[in-house]
Design an enzyme around this catalytic site. Structure first.
Site, PDB file in Angstrom:
ATOM      1  N   SER A 145       0.859  -1.195   0.000  1.00 36.69           N
ATOM      2  CA  SER A 145       0.000   0.000   0.000  1.00 36.69           C
ATOM      3  C   SER A 145       0.891   1.240   0.000  1.00 36.69           C
ATOM      4  CB  SER A 145      -0.868  -0.004   1.256  1.00 36.69           C
ATOM      5  OG  SER A 145      -0.036   0.146   2.399  1.00 36.69           O
TER       6      SER A 145
ATOM      7  N   ASP B  68      -0.937  -1.467  -4.023  1.00 42.43           N
ATOM      8  CA  ASP B  68      -2.313  -1.673  -3.567  1.00 42.43           C
ATOM      9  C   ASP B  68      -2.942  -0.305  -3.236  1.00 42.43           C
ATOM     10  OD1 ASP B  68      -4.541  -3.130  -2.665  1.00 42.43           O
ATOM     11  OD2 ASP B  68      -3.791  -3.202  -0.601  1.00 42.43           O
TER      12      ASP B  68
ATOM     13  N   ASP C 277      -6.848   3.459  -7.321  1.00 43.15           N
ATOM     14  CA  ASP C 277      -8.114   3.388  -6.595  1.00 43.15           C
ATOM     15  C   ASP C 277      -8.830   4.732  -6.680  1.00 43.15           C
ATOM     16  OD1 ASP C 277     -10.205   3.268  -4.865  1.00 43.15           O
ATOM     17  OD2 ASP C 277      -9.060   2.617  -3.121  1.00 43.15           O
TER      18      ASP C 277
ATOM     19  N   GLY D 263     -10.183  -4.886   7.021  1.00 45.83           N
ATOM     20  CA  GLY D 263      -9.992  -4.985   8.459  1.00 45.83           C
ATOM     21  C   GLY D 263     -10.638  -6.199   9.102  1.00 45.83           C
TER      22      GLY D 263
ATOM     23  N   ALA E  84     -10.879  -9.492   1.850  1.00 42.90           N
ATOM     24  CA  ALA E  84     -11.253 -10.903   1.727  1.00 42.90           C
ATOM     25  C   ALA E  84     -10.757 -11.786   2.865  1.00 42.90           C
ATOM     26  CB  ALA E  84     -10.735 -11.446   0.394  1.00 42.90           C
ATOM     27  N   SER E  85     -10.136 -11.190   3.885  1.00 46.32           N
ATOM     28  CA  SER E  85      -9.626 -12.031   4.981  1.00 46.32           C
ATOM     29  C   SER E  85     -10.756 -12.759   5.693  1.00 46.32           C
ATOM     30  CB  SER E  85      -8.865 -11.161   6.003  1.00 46.32           C
ATOM     31  OG  SER E  85      -7.558 -10.910   5.540  1.00 46.32           O
TER      32      SER E  85
ATOM     33  N   ASP F 280      -4.734  -9.064   3.891  1.00 46.46           N
ATOM     34  CA  ASP F 280      -3.842  -8.314   4.770  1.00 46.46           C
ATOM     35  C   ASP F 280      -4.150  -8.670   6.228  1.00 46.46           C
ATOM     36  OD1 ASP F 280      -2.136  -6.566   5.949  1.00 46.46           O
ATOM     37  OD2 ASP F 280      -3.054  -4.732   5.231  1.00 46.46           O
ATOM     38  N   THR F 281      -5.422  -8.508   6.606  1.00 47.82           N
ATOM     39  CA  THR F 281      -5.802  -8.688   8.011  1.00 47.82           C
ATOM     40  C   THR F 281      -5.410 -10.064   8.566  1.00 47.82           C
ATOM     41  OG1 THR F 281      -7.588  -7.087   7.792  1.00 47.82           O
ATOM     42  CG2 THR F 281      -7.799  -8.694   9.568  1.00 47.82           C
TER      43      THR F 281
HETATM   44  P1  13P Z   1      -8.406  -7.560   4.468  1.00 46.08           P
HETATM   45  O1  13P Z   1      -8.429  -6.416   5.393  1.00 46.08           O
HETATM   46  O2  13P Z   1      -9.669  -8.343   4.491  1.00 46.08           O
HETATM   47  O3  13P Z   1      -7.225  -8.441   4.643  1.00 46.08           O
HETATM   48  O4  13P Z   1      -8.323  -6.949   2.965  1.00 46.08           O
HETATM   49  C1  13P Z   1      -7.083  -6.528   2.455  1.00 46.08           C
HETATM   50  C2  13P Z   1      -7.213  -5.741   1.205  1.00 46.08           C
HETATM   51  O5  13P Z   1      -8.233  -5.681   0.562  1.00 46.08           O
HETATM   52  C3  13P Z   1      -6.014  -5.016   0.770  1.00 46.08           C
HETATM   53  O6  13P Z   1      -6.235  -4.257  -0.367  1.00 46.08           O
HETATM   54  O1  G3H Z   2      -6.548  -2.134   1.872  1.00 46.50           O
HETATM   55  C1  G3H Z   2      -5.819  -1.826   2.788  1.00 46.50           C
HETATM   56  C2  G3H Z   2      -4.715  -2.732   3.164  1.00 46.50           C
HETATM   57  O2  G3H Z   2      -5.123  -3.546   4.230  1.00 46.50           O
HETATM   58  C3  G3H Z   2      -3.482  -1.936   3.451  1.00 46.50           C
HETATM   59  O3  G3H Z   2      -3.614  -1.225   4.623  1.00 46.50           O
HETATM   60  O4  G3H Z   2      -2.980   1.116   4.020  1.00 46.50           O
HETATM   61  O5  G3H Z   2      -2.819   0.258   6.385  1.00 46.50           O
HETATM   62  O6  G3H Z   2      -1.203  -0.526   4.649  1.00 46.50           O
HETATM   63  P1  G3H Z   2      -2.594  -0.009   4.942  1.00 46.50           P
HETATM   64 ZN    ZN Z   3      -8.159  -3.408  -0.461  1.00 47.49          ZN
END
Ligand code: 13P
Ligand code: G3H
Ligand code: ZN
Length: 305
Positions: A49, A80, A102, A179, A210-211, A253-254
């Site tokens: 990100s 990202d 985005d 999240g 998608a977590s 990510d989460t």
């Molecule tokens: P999560 O928070 O569900 O892991 O999603 C991550 C995400 O979409 C990063 O772009």
């Molecule tokens: O979509 C968000 C991702 O979980 C990245 O999060 O911007 O805190 O690195 P971040």
């Molecule tokens: Zn995302």
């Protein structure tokens, strides 16, 4: 060698599996993800990100990803949720092989114009582009169900957007949120909407937020003092349906954050006198590897080199 995401995602959509896209902020996360993907012979997207780029530094991230890409699996380095065009241009020039613009919070016409511009810059360098249409947000972010419904991706507009921008992948909003707190009550994805999008759009689709917020990992983190009441993620069966209807890239990510947190907390609690960072971070890395393997199995991307 780092590869662009477009061919991998096209193959994934046709083959009804999804390529995992893991958010990476540091060496430990990257190594965990690469260990899992290499062991299961899965293509993998390392995504950073704008926050990750600010934290780790773009040159460090590119250098680490280049080393990772020496593995015998396809590896993509992707931005990202890019919003800052200066960062996107820098990433395209620095060796990223895929970027997301985005513009989901912008008015439609502006999203189209800027996405088109990013596609032009990126494609000139062989870099793939993901765009986003529809707003990802938690249920609590909307005053009413109608407002929330209006924020989801419109299938007709999605097909117009792809035609107008020439992007290689489209992130859709079908009810997920970023999240650990995605749903109040039962998790619910708008699969009929996704099905309609997939009928109109043949471009690979992307699922953000998608977590799964894996119960055992949450329990472990909570056991060691993390406060995660009411954390709730996407169900495995919904991920399977999403892949059936065109989702070819799944963002995680989460789940890695939770594993990292649980691992670090456990190490610190069990060995309070340890001051060696490696002894604190290695268990977190092991737990993140296990979680990444579970995600790869769920997405059915193993042995898809
Ligand atoms: P999560 O928070 O569900 O892991 O999603 C991550 C995400 O979409 C990063 O772009
Ligand atoms: O979509 C968000 C991702 O979980 C990245 O999060 O911007 O805190 O690195 P971040
Ligand atoms: Zn995302």
């Amino acid at each position: 060698m780092l590869v662009p995401s477009a061919p991998l995602l096209k193959r994934a959509r046709a083959g009804k599996y999804a390529v995992p896209a893991f958010n990476v902020n540091n060496l430990e996360i990257l190594k965990a993800v690469m260990t899992a993907a290499t062991a299961l012979k899965s293509p993998v997207i390392i995504q950073t990100s704008e926050g990750a780029i600010e934290y780790a530094g773009m040159p460090y991230l590119v250098a680490m990803a280049r080393v990772a890409a020496e593995a015998s699996i396809p590896v993509v380095l992707h931005v990202d949720h890019g919003k800052d065009l200066t960062i996107l241009k820098a990433a395209i020039g620095a060796g990223y092989t895929s970027v997301m613009f985005d513009g989901s919070k912008l008015p439609y016409a502006q999203n189209v114009t800027i996405t088109k511009q990013v596609v032009k810059w990126a494609h000139a360098k062989g870099v793939s582009v993901e765009a986003e249409l529809g707003v990802l947000a938690g249920i609590e972010d909307f005053v009413s169900a109608t407002d929330r419904e209006a924020s989801l991706t419109d299938p007709v507009q999605a097909s117009e957007f792809i035609r107008a921008t020439g992007c290689d992948a489209l992130a859709v909003a079908i009810g997920t949120a970023h999240g650990a707190y995605k749903f109040k009550g039962m998790p619910h994805l708008d699969i009929p909407r996704l099905k309609e999008i997939a009928t109109r759009v043949k471009t690979p689709l992307v699922l953000h937020g998608a977590s799964g917020v894996l119960e055992d990992v949450v329990k472990l983190a909570e056991h060691y003092g993390a406060e995660l009441m009411d954390a709730r993620g996407v169900l495995d069966k919904d991920i399977a349906s999403a892949i059936k209807y065109g989702i070819a890239k799944v963002n995680i990510d989460t789940d890695l954050r939770l594993a990292f947190t649980a691992g670090v907390r456990e190490a610190v609690a069990d060995f309070p006198s340890v001051i060696d960072p490696r002894k604190i971070l290695a268990p977190a890395m092991t737990l993140m590897t296990e979680v990444a393997k579970r995600k790869i199995r769920l997405l059915k991307s193993g042995n898809k080199r």
